[in-house]
Design a protein around this motif. Structure first.
Motif: not given
Length: 221
Positions: A61-68
């Motif tokens: 499963e994919a996930f994301a870590i936004p900038p900052g």
């Protein structure tokens, strides 16, 4: 002395069991992968930061870590370090170049046994996209001249008290820039509206003045 590929295989294979994969040996290091638990701090745009919590991922499963933003990533593999050993940990260069930085420390104590939790920070300008099972971590082993002390087993899950410090909204540079752009756009729209209203007022005022002049001319004509 740091372990080479042959010793890594000989030592880690019995410790990891079926989780061990010879292909994960990378020079003098072993590649660890992302497990099934993560936590990503909410952005300033989040509707309700208080509702963000630990996430259980499905396989791949994919996930994301936004900038900052901060994140806690649990390793899929259980790590065992004997009392006469010490291990060093890092993030692979390819992931670092995308802006993801390890801020959780760089070693594993002698006698530790459990799943590692990496605290990471996205210092880059773009969102970092990852999947469960991505082998983005590295661990090196070395022997000690004197043994340390046996420790209690480490955690197998992300601890809820760890996320308290980063549970609120984090205002990253990208988020602040986005907010400033939004405010600027609102001001521009408001200024345009005021200018249109002023233009209409001028037209109405000109018509009124013209009408008054015409009435005055008739009255004194």
């Amino acid at each position: 002395m740091f372990w080479g590929p042959k010793r890594l295989e000989a030592e880690l294979k019995p410790r990891m069991g079926q989780a061990f994969a010879r292909g994960q040996i990378d020079g003098a290091a072993y590649r660890l992968s992302i497990g099934t638990e993560i936590y990503v701090s909410p952005t300033a745009e989040a509707a309700d930061a208080a509702t963000s919590s630990i996430i259980r991922l499905k396989e791949r499963e994919a996930f994301a870590i936004p900038p900052g933003q901060f994140a806690f990533l649990l390793t899929d593999e259980k790590v065992c370090v004997e009392i006469d050993e010490i291990a060093f940990i890092s993030i692979r260069a390819g992931t670092k170049y995308r802006g993801l930085v390890n801020v959780s420390g760089f070693h594993v104590d002698p006698g530790f046994s459990g799943h590692l939790t990496f605290a990471v920070f996205n210092a880059g300008p773009a969102t970092v996209h990852l999947r469960q099972g991505d082998d983005i971590f590295l661990i090196w082993y070395s022997c000690l001249t004197d043994p340390g002390e046996k420790r209690k087993p480490g955690p197998c899950r992300i601890q809820s008290n760890w996320i308290s410090g980063v549970a609120g909204k984090l205002y990253s540079l990208a988020g602040i820039a986005s907010s400033m752009d939004s405010v600027e756009q609102k001001l521009e729209r408001r200024l345009d509206a005021v200018m249109r209203e002023l233009a209409i007022f001028r037209v109405v005022a000109a018509i009124a003045v013209t009408a008054l002049v015409a009435v005055g001319i008739k009255a004194f004509g």
